[in-house]
Write a protein that holds these residues in place. Structure first.
Motif, PDB file in Angstrom:
ATOM      1  N   LYS A   1     -11.567  10.900  -7.227  1.00  0.00           N
ATOM      2  CA  LYS A   1     -10.111  11.040  -7.163  1.00  0.00           C
ATOM      3  C   LYS A   1      -9.672  11.774  -5.898  1.00  0.00           C
ATOM      4  CE  LYS A   1      -6.213  12.656  -9.946  1.00  0.00           C
ATOM      5  NZ  LYS A   1      -5.815  13.341 -11.204  1.00  0.00           N
ATOM      6  N   THR A   2     -10.492  12.710  -5.445  1.00  0.00           N
ATOM      7  CA  THR A   2     -10.156  13.485  -4.252  1.00  0.00           C
ATOM      8  C   THR A   2     -10.375  12.691  -2.970  1.00  0.00           C
ATOM      9  OG1 THR A   2     -10.811  15.517  -5.403  1.00  0.00           O
ATOM     10  CG2 THR A   2     -10.582  15.638  -3.015  1.00  0.00           C
ATOM     11  N   MET A   3     -11.455  11.905  -2.931  1.00  0.00           N
ATOM     12  CA  MET A   3     -11.820  11.189  -1.716  1.00  0.00           C
ATOM     13  C   MET A   3     -11.063   9.875  -1.541  1.00  0.00           C
ATOM     14  SD  MET A   3     -13.369  10.890   1.096  1.00  0.00           S
ATOM     15  CE  MET A   3     -14.422  12.333   1.090  1.00  0.00           C
ATOM     16  N   MET A   4     -10.630   9.255  -2.636  1.00  0.00           N
ATOM     17  CA  MET A   4     -10.025   7.928  -2.553  1.00  0.00           C
ATOM     18  C   MET A   4      -8.836   7.859  -1.582  1.00  0.00           C
ATOM     19  SD  MET A   4     -10.767   4.952  -3.630  1.00  0.00           S
ATOM     20  CE  MET A   4     -11.734   5.185  -5.116  1.00  0.00           C
ATOM     21  N   PRO A   5      -7.904   8.818  -1.584  1.00  0.00           N
ATOM     22  CA  PRO A   5      -6.790   8.743  -0.622  1.00  0.00           C
ATOM     23  C   PRO A   5      -7.259   8.781   0.825  1.00  0.00           C
ATOM     24  CG  PRO A   5      -6.259  10.269  -2.397  1.00  0.00           C
ATOM     25  CD  PRO A   5      -7.710   9.926  -2.548  1.00  0.00           C
ATOM     26  N   LYS A   6      -8.337   9.513   1.101  1.00  0.00           N
ATOM     27  CA  LYS A   6      -8.849   9.585   2.478  1.00  0.00           C
ATOM     28  C   LYS A   6      -9.463   8.258   2.894  1.00  0.00           C
ATOM     29  CE  LYS A   6     -12.037  12.309   5.350  1.00  0.00           C
ATOM     30  NZ  LYS A   6     -11.049  12.841   6.309  1.00  0.00           N
TER      31      LYS A   6
ATOM     32  N   LYS B   1      -4.280  -8.033  -5.976  1.00  0.00           N
ATOM     33  CA  LYS B   1      -3.964  -7.616  -7.343  1.00  0.00           C
ATOM     34  C   LYS B   1      -2.565  -7.016  -7.455  1.00  0.00           C
ATOM     35  CE  LYS B   1      -7.805  -5.111  -7.632  1.00  0.00           C
ATOM     36  NZ  LYS B   1      -8.774  -5.617  -6.651  1.00  0.00           N
ATOM     37  N   PHE B   2      -1.995  -6.583  -6.328  1.00  0.00           N
ATOM     38  CA  PHE B   2      -0.687  -5.935  -6.350  1.00  0.00           C
ATOM     39  C   PHE B   2       0.448  -6.890  -6.004  1.00  0.00           C
ATOM     40  CE2 PHE B   2      -3.924  -2.792  -5.452  1.00  0.00           C
ATOM     41  CZ  PHE B   2      -3.608  -1.769  -6.321  1.00  0.00           C
TER      42      PHE B   2
ATOM     43  N   ASP C   1      -3.814   2.925  -7.152  1.00  0.00           N
ATOM     44  CA  ASP C   1      -2.717   2.274  -6.449  1.00  0.00           C
ATOM     45  C   ASP C   1      -3.010   2.361  -4.947  1.00  0.00           C
ATOM     46  OD1 ASP C   1      -0.391   1.205  -5.542  1.00  0.00           O
ATOM     47  OD2 ASP C   1       0.952   2.629  -6.522  1.00  0.00           O
ATOM     48  N   TYR C   2      -3.866   1.468  -4.467  1.00  0.00           N
ATOM     49  CA  TYR C   2      -4.348   1.537  -3.094  1.00  0.00           C
ATOM     50  C   TYR C   2      -3.244   1.481  -2.040  1.00  0.00           C
ATOM     51  CZ  TYR C   2      -8.773   0.642  -5.478  1.00  0.00           C
ATOM     52  OH  TYR C   2      -9.852   0.728  -6.317  1.00  0.00           O
ATOM     53  N   PRO C   3      -2.242   0.625  -2.176  1.00  0.00           N
ATOM     54  CA  PRO C   3      -1.178   0.605  -1.154  1.00  0.00           C
ATOM     55  C   PRO C   3      -0.476   1.952  -0.997  1.00  0.00           C
ATOM     56  CG  PRO C   3      -1.051  -1.347  -2.523  1.00  0.00           C
ATOM     57  CD  PRO C   3      -2.039  -0.439  -3.183  1.00  0.00           C
TER      58      PRO C   3
ATOM     59  N   GLU D   1       3.328 -11.377   3.099  1.00  0.00           N
ATOM     60  CA  GLU D   1       3.348 -10.787   1.759  1.00  0.00           C
ATOM     61  C   GLU D   1       2.753  -9.385   1.739  1.00  0.00           C
ATOM     62  OE1 GLU D   1       4.905 -12.073  -0.877  1.00  0.00           O
ATOM     63  OE2 GLU D   1       5.573 -13.587   0.564  1.00  0.00           O
ATOM     64  N   LEU D   2       1.662  -9.174   2.478  1.00  0.00           N
ATOM     65  CA  LEU D   2       1.060  -7.842   2.493  1.00  0.00           C
ATOM     66  C   LEU D   2       1.942  -6.842   3.233  1.00  0.00           C
ATOM     67  CD1 LEU D   2      -2.796  -8.289   2.936  1.00  0.00           C
ATOM     68  CD2 LEU D   2      -1.428  -8.120   0.866  1.00  0.00           C
ATOM     69  N   CYS D   3       2.609  -7.273   4.292  1.00  0.00           N
ATOM     70  CA  CYS D   3       3.538  -6.383   4.996  1.00  0.00           C
ATOM     71  C   CYS D   3       4.656  -5.931   4.054  1.00  0.00           C
ATOM     72  CB  CYS D   3       4.126  -7.077   6.221  1.00  0.00           C
ATOM     73  SG  CYS D   3       2.996  -7.218   7.611  1.00  0.00           S
ATOM     74  N   SER D   4       5.205  -6.877   3.319  1.00  0.00           N
ATOM     75  CA  SER D   4       6.270  -6.546   2.360  1.00  0.00           C
ATOM     76  C   SER D   4       5.745  -5.627   1.265  1.00  0.00           C
ATOM     77  CB  SER D   4       6.838  -7.832   1.740  1.00  0.00           C
ATOM     78  OG  SER D   4       7.423  -8.655   2.726  1.00  0.00           O
ATOM     79  N   LEU D   5       4.527  -5.913   0.779  1.00  0.00           N
ATOM     80  CA  LEU D   5       3.912  -5.089  -0.256  1.00  0.00           C
ATOM     81  C   LEU D   5       3.720  -3.653   0.224  1.00  0.00           C
ATOM     82  CD1 LEU D   5       2.259  -4.748  -2.958  1.00  0.00           C
ATOM     83  CD2 LEU D   5       0.244  -5.403  -1.603  1.00  0.00           C
ATOM     84  N   LEU D   6       3.190  -3.496   1.419  1.00  0.00           N
ATOM     85  CA  LEU D   6       2.900  -2.158   1.936  1.00  0.00           C
ATOM     86  C   LEU D   6       4.176  -1.365   2.189  1.00  0.00           C
ATOM     87  CD1 LEU D   6       0.003  -3.061   4.408  1.00  0.00           C
ATOM     88  CD2 LEU D   6      -0.191  -2.034   2.136  1.00  0.00           C
ATOM     89  N   MET D   7       5.211  -1.999   2.696  1.00  0.00           N
ATOM     90  CA  MET D   7       6.481  -1.296   2.915  1.00  0.00           C
ATOM     91  C   MET D   7       7.107  -0.854   1.596  1.00  0.00           C
ATOM     92  SD  MET D   7       7.051  -0.897   6.180  1.00  0.00           S
ATOM     93  CE  MET D   7       5.285  -0.563   6.247  1.00  0.00           C
TER      94      MET D   7
END
Length: 519
Positions: A37-42, A65-66, A97-99, A141-147
């Motif tokens: 849980k600590t490392m995943m954001p990095k 998946k998102f 929630d990777y994005p 689609e990924l650009c829209s998803l990430l924003m």
């Protein structure tokens, strides 16, 4: 009894892991749930850069998946066309929630990762054009998803300079306007670094960003063939604490852009200008007036600009920057031979900076600036890094004077026009190499020569007189590298050291640059 570290302490410890070391980060994730849980954001803060360094086909399907069910249907990718590893990854539920973890996004790296995945996995598509269109659709689609899903981006790079889009890609300029997408106002409101390179509709992007990007610390913009820079000016003015500004290959409206920098006079510490075109009818003695107010400036680089005249540089000559430590001035070119070079202005700037300067680069025809190296040796006694274009015996003599007075020098780079008939030839270089070796201070760590050529005998004489503990050295060669390596190996062994690494950098024709590292 199992003792767990406090999450704050664990996060601090794991922060020392190199962000490009994906193997170590992955090992940490497998340790236990807390470490995961600590490392995943990095791990997921800049995933497309990791893929650029170590290509992987597993990244892009994770984001599928998102996407909405409607988008998944529009993709119309037959399951049989996807490799089993990618198919399995798509079928698993998303644990994180990777994005949301994304903090740095490079459009170039995102696009190349998508394109590589499409061309590697969508094998049943009948043509290259169809694969290209599929890549663009996924990109959109990924650009829209990430924003929409990323709650905070620290760095955004809209760089398409190196991309060569074709008809199947639909043109990159039509898909790069991420700041105009839904959710961008939230995602980019805390943006710290903004990079823009390549030709696209920058005015539209800049205008959108002025509505919500007010805390940018670094702005790097390149490539413009329009005189309309009002939206860039607005973006500069609206910032609360701009520290670094870089502009390159820009045509027109430079005077207004530079004058807008005075709104950032308290915070601006780094300004770089390269490959810009100045015009007499819009750029004059007021062009650099905005920089005059920036008294906290520590780095000023003006390189390879066109028509940079004495009149345009005048405000800088009459200004003292009390904190200026780094100054680059190189290869400014004239489209009109009748224009006056900024000789006196350059000298005044160097004299005004004096002993505060510790890094200086003068990469231009020094015959237009007679005696300027002697002036540097007189006023700049605390140089640690010096780079200059040395092409005549007079300039070599000045260099020797500078070396005799620079007792703290750590890096010395000498460059010359390689194919000029006036350049120093290899026999001539051998004659003064021993003097350079004798005068180089013991503090020197790097010595680079690009444009001069020496014989192995000349190199041996130089090293015999050199008392510095060099860590890296490079020079031009005409004969086989093993003859030079034999010289440096013997020198290193005699001084209790050895050659750690070496490589050849090939030049045009028979010559090459030999780069050697010592330890």
């Amino acid at each position: 009894m199992i003792i767990y570290l406090p999450s704050e302490l664990l996060e601090k410890i794991l922060s020392f892991i190199d962000e490009t070391d994906s193997h170590t980060m992955h090992s940490c994730i497998l340790a236990n749930r807390i470490w995961c849980k600590t490392m995943m954001p990095k791990l997921w803060r800049n995933p497309f850069h990791l893929v650029a360094l170590r290509p992987s086909e597993k990244l892009i399907p994770v984001y599928f998946k998102f996407l909405s069910n409607e988008t998944k249907l529009i993709l119309q990718v037959p399951l049989s066309s996807i490799k089993s590893s990618s198919l399995q990854l798509r079928s698993l539920p998303a644990i994180f929630d990777y994005p949301k973890f994304l903090r740095e996004l490079d459009f170039n790296e995102l696009y190349l990762a998508i394109r590589k995945w499409c061309f590697s996995n969508l094998n049943t598509l009948s043509s290259t054009n169809q694969r290209g269109r599929q890549s663009i659709f996924i990109l959109q689609e990924l650009c829209s998803l990430l924003m929409r899903n990323c709650d905070r981006l620290d760095l955004l790079s809209l760089d398409i300079k190196s991309l060569r889009s074709n008809n199947s890609d639909g043109g990159m300029s039509d898909h790069i306007a991420l700041p105009c997408l839904v959710g961008a106002s939230n995602c980019l409101s805390s943006l710290k670094t903004f990079i823009s390179r390549g030709y696209y509709e920058k005015q539209l992007v800049f205008k959108s960003m002025t509505q919500y990007c007010k805390n940018i610390r670094e702005i790097i913009v390149e490539d413009n063939d329009s005189t309309d820079g009002d939206s860039l000016i607005d973006l500069i003015i609206i910032q609360n604490h701009l520290e670094k500004f870089v502009i390159g290959d820009w045509w027109g409206n430079l005077s207004k852009i530079f004058q807008s920098l005075k709104t950032q006079f308290e915070s601006l510490i780094y300004v770089e200008i390269h490959g810009c075109h100045f015009y007499e009818y819009v750029d004059d003695f007021r062009t650099f007036e905005g920089l005059v107010f920036c008294q906290n400036l520590e780095t000023l680089k003006i390189e390879e600009c066109y028509n940079l005249t004495s009149e345009i540089m005048r405000p800088l000559a009459n200004t003292i920057f009390p904190k200026l430590k780094t100054f680059y001035f190189s290869n400014y070119l004239f489209q009109d031979d009748e224009l006056d070079p900024p000789f006196t202005e350059l000298i005044s700037l160097i004299e005004n900076s004096g002993s505060r300067l510790n890094e200086l680069c003068l990469n231009m025809e020094l015959k237009v600036y007679p005696n300027i190296i002697n002036i540097c040796s007189e006023w700049c006694r605390n140089l640690k890094h010096f780079k200059a274009r040395i092409q005549t015996h007079s300039e070599v003599t000045q260099l020797l004077t500078l070396l005799s007075r620079s007792k703290q020098l750590e890096s010395l780079e000498i460059i010359a026009e390689k194919w000029s008939t006036t350049s120093l030839c290899n026999i001539q270089c051998d004659t003064f190499f021993p003097d350079i070796g004798n005068l180089i201070p013991q503090t020197l760590k790097y010595f680079g020569i690009d444009g001069w050529m020496c014989t192995p005998r000349g190199l041996e004489c130089f090293l015999k007189n050199c008392k510095a503990k060099l860590e890296r050295m490079s020079w031009m060669c005409f004969v086989r590298s093993d003859e030079y390596l034999n010289v440096v190996t013997k020198w290193a062994e005699k001084n209790g050291r050895h050659v750690k690494n070496w490589k050849e950098k090939r030049e045009w024709g028979l010559s090459f640059i030999l780069i050697v590292e010592f330890c």
